[in-house]
Scaffold this motif. Sequence first.
Motif, PDB file in Angstrom:
ATOM      1  N   PRO A 209     -37.226 -32.858 -10.164  1.00  0.00           N
ATOM      2  CA  PRO A 209     -37.865 -33.720 -11.168  1.00  0.00           C
ATOM      3  C   PRO A 209     -36.915 -34.060 -12.307  1.00  0.00           C
ATOM      4  CG  PRO A 209     -39.289 -31.873 -10.564  1.00  0.00           C
ATOM      5  CD  PRO A 209     -37.961 -31.603  -9.940  1.00  0.00           C
ATOM      6  N   LYS A 210     -37.064 -35.269 -12.844  1.00  0.00           N
ATOM      7  CA  LYS A 210     -36.145 -35.749 -13.882  1.00  0.00           C
ATOM      8  C   LYS A 210     -36.217 -34.921 -15.163  1.00  0.00           C
ATOM      9  CE  LYS A 210     -35.496 -40.607 -12.593  1.00  0.00           C
ATOM     10  NZ  LYS A 210     -35.945 -40.515 -11.214  1.00  0.00           N
ATOM     11  N   ASP A 211     -37.347 -34.282 -15.438  1.00  0.00           N
ATOM     12  CA  ASP A 211     -37.484 -33.531 -16.683  1.00  0.00           C
ATOM     13  C   ASP A 211     -37.092 -32.058 -16.532  1.00  0.00           C
ATOM     14  OD1 ASP A 211     -39.566 -32.832 -15.042  1.00  0.00           O
ATOM     15  OD2 ASP A 211     -41.114 -32.938 -16.585  1.00  0.00           O
ATOM     16  N   SER A 212     -36.506 -31.687 -15.400  1.00  0.00           N
ATOM     17  CA  SER A 212     -36.118 -30.292 -15.193  1.00  0.00           C
ATOM     18  C   SER A 212     -34.929 -29.917 -16.064  1.00  0.00           C
ATOM     19  CB  SER A 212     -35.752 -30.059 -13.718  1.00  0.00           C
ATOM     20  OG  SER A 212     -36.881 -30.191 -12.899  1.00  0.00           O
ATOM     21  N   ARG A 213     -34.921 -28.659 -16.492  1.00  0.00           N
ATOM     22  CA  ARG A 213     -33.793 -28.147 -17.266  1.00  0.00           C
ATOM     23  C   ARG A 213     -32.607 -27.927 -16.352  1.00  0.00           C
ATOM     24  NH1 ARG A 213     -35.736 -22.877 -19.158  1.00  0.00           N
ATOM     25  NH2 ARG A 213     -33.590 -22.613 -19.870  1.00  0.00           N
ATOM     26  N   LYS A 214     -31.417 -28.259 -16.851  1.00  0.00           N
ATOM     27  CA  LYS A 214     -30.208 -28.074 -16.049  1.00  0.00           C
ATOM     28  C   LYS A 214     -30.039 -26.604 -15.677  1.00  0.00           C
ATOM     29  CE  LYS A 214     -25.200 -28.365 -15.964  1.00  0.00           C
ATOM     30  NZ  LYS A 214     -23.936 -28.571 -16.680  1.00  0.00           N
ATOM     31  N   GLY A 215     -29.721 -26.390 -14.413  1.00  0.00           N
ATOM     32  CA  GLY A 215     -29.397 -25.049 -13.939  1.00  0.00           C
ATOM     33  C   GLY A 215     -30.553 -24.271 -13.381  1.00  0.00           C
ATOM     34  N   VAL A 216     -31.788 -24.741 -13.581  1.00  0.00           N
ATOM     35  CA  VAL A 216     -32.952 -24.029 -13.065  1.00  0.00           C
ATOM     36  C   VAL A 216     -33.153 -24.407 -11.603  1.00  0.00           C
ATOM     37  CG1 VAL A 216     -35.437 -23.662 -13.292  1.00  0.00           C
ATOM     38  CG2 VAL A 216     -34.022 -23.965 -15.335  1.00  0.00           C
ATOM     39  N   PRO A 217     -33.239 -23.424 -10.697  1.00  0.00           N
ATOM     40  CA  PRO A 217     -33.379 -23.745  -9.267  1.00  0.00           C
ATOM     41  C   PRO A 217     -34.679 -24.457  -8.965  1.00  0.00           C
ATOM     42  CG  PRO A 217     -33.690 -21.392  -9.656  1.00  0.00           C
ATOM     43  CD  PRO A 217     -33.193 -21.978 -10.941  1.00  0.00           C
TER      44      PRO A 217
END
Length: 493
Positions: A209-217
């Motif tokens: 998803p576009k709103d995901s935090r960088k680095g979170v699987p």
Amino acid sequence: MGKTSVLLVGFLFSFLVATVQAGDKYKKYNDPSLPINKRIRDLMRRMSLDEKIGQMVQIDRKVATPEVMRDYKIGSILSGGGSVPHLQATPQEWLNVVNGFQNGSLSTRLGIPMIYGIDAVHGHNNVYKATIFPHNIGLGATRDPELVKRIGSATAREVRATGINYVFAPCIAVCRDPRWGRCFESYSEDPDIVKEMTEIINGLQGEIPKDSRKGVPYVGGKDKVVACAKHFVGDGGTTRGINENNTVIDKHGLLSIHMPGYNAAIIKGVGTVMVSYSSWNGVKMHANHDLVTNFLKGALRFRGFVISDWQAIDRMTYPVHANYTYSVLTGVQAGLDMIMVPYNYTEFIDTLTGLVKNKFIPMSRIDDAVRRILRVKFQLGLFENPLSDESFIDQLGHQAHRDLAREAVRKSLVLLKNGENADEPMLPLPKKSSKILVAGSHADDLGNQCGGWTINWQGGSGNNLTSGTTILKGIAEAVDPSTEIVYEENPEF
């Protein structure tokens, strides 16, 4: 104290005990409505040291049993190259084996499910009758990230057909010396092409998803699997292309050539990263705290788990296994979260336990590793659906996937230009020809045609290795019946 007071105190005590017991039965970590971080915290506060260390261990299928999974609280199993129930095992047989191990994990005190990994590096290549896709070197030649994404999606479904949920792919090495024996696992010598081909992660795990935090699987459904970016970092740049050797390059070169693929993979939510056997300027990557912890986990903000390569802990000293305690200490302190043992798991568990109890390794390092492993398991949905889904069985070797493999082969073929002065182009050959010569030992050998990492680690020869069509047979089926086909295995021109 009167009789009424005694009864009241007794009632209150019983009520408090019942409330505590009821609260303990409500395990937040099993509640899918709660945020993953809350579930992780709840589970970790319940875990003992041996349960935490067990989560950090990955063992091979050959030494795994349901009892081993239960008694040692093992966090993960893998099938190394060739580690299969038997050579022609069906998807149902694979499912039964995986579920048997999983039931052992679920029978532990906390019921933490295990995660099962396999090297699906060009399709589900360890499994008989799976669709075999071109190796990375061929896919890189297509210059088609969207095609590679579709291959990732097809591979994920075939892996799920056998009940497995974790793949050690993609290899995002940047091969800088063709003498390296694993160059076929590299998409390109060009880091930009390798970066583009990380699109396969979106196929394997699902579109993040576009709103995901960088680095979170991220894993986006039951038909997806956890991916693994490997081998961190610089494995394709070793001196003279010698495998597991030393990559001699300054930091700018390492970051500009060998690192871009990892940054792209982390942005796409890759679940795990595997560390390389190789060294960087003389420092073993499995011992490199600066790159694994400070850079990968810190600067790149990677929140999945870091896994070692096969028996890499043993190989950190020379001779191999010479100082095992030092190797375990250095590797775990460098930032390894899950250790691919894969056989001597009791020695590893005893060694790591001793290092923690004697305060050589702090509990904070163990907790960091376990937190990362649990995050991937929760994201995968393992706690809600620990057992294999049999609805994917028909996906192994599915015709749509074989059609996709044919498309990938067609797009990956590299044709040298015909002579400038040729009156007529040589290719494509007309189906109705008087005679066609097919030459070479691989033309009628399916095993050689598929290459390494096919059923076995280094592949194999012969037409019984798996199901498929050899080049010679394919040509024979394609041409007009009147065309004479001459096959010369060892031609003398």
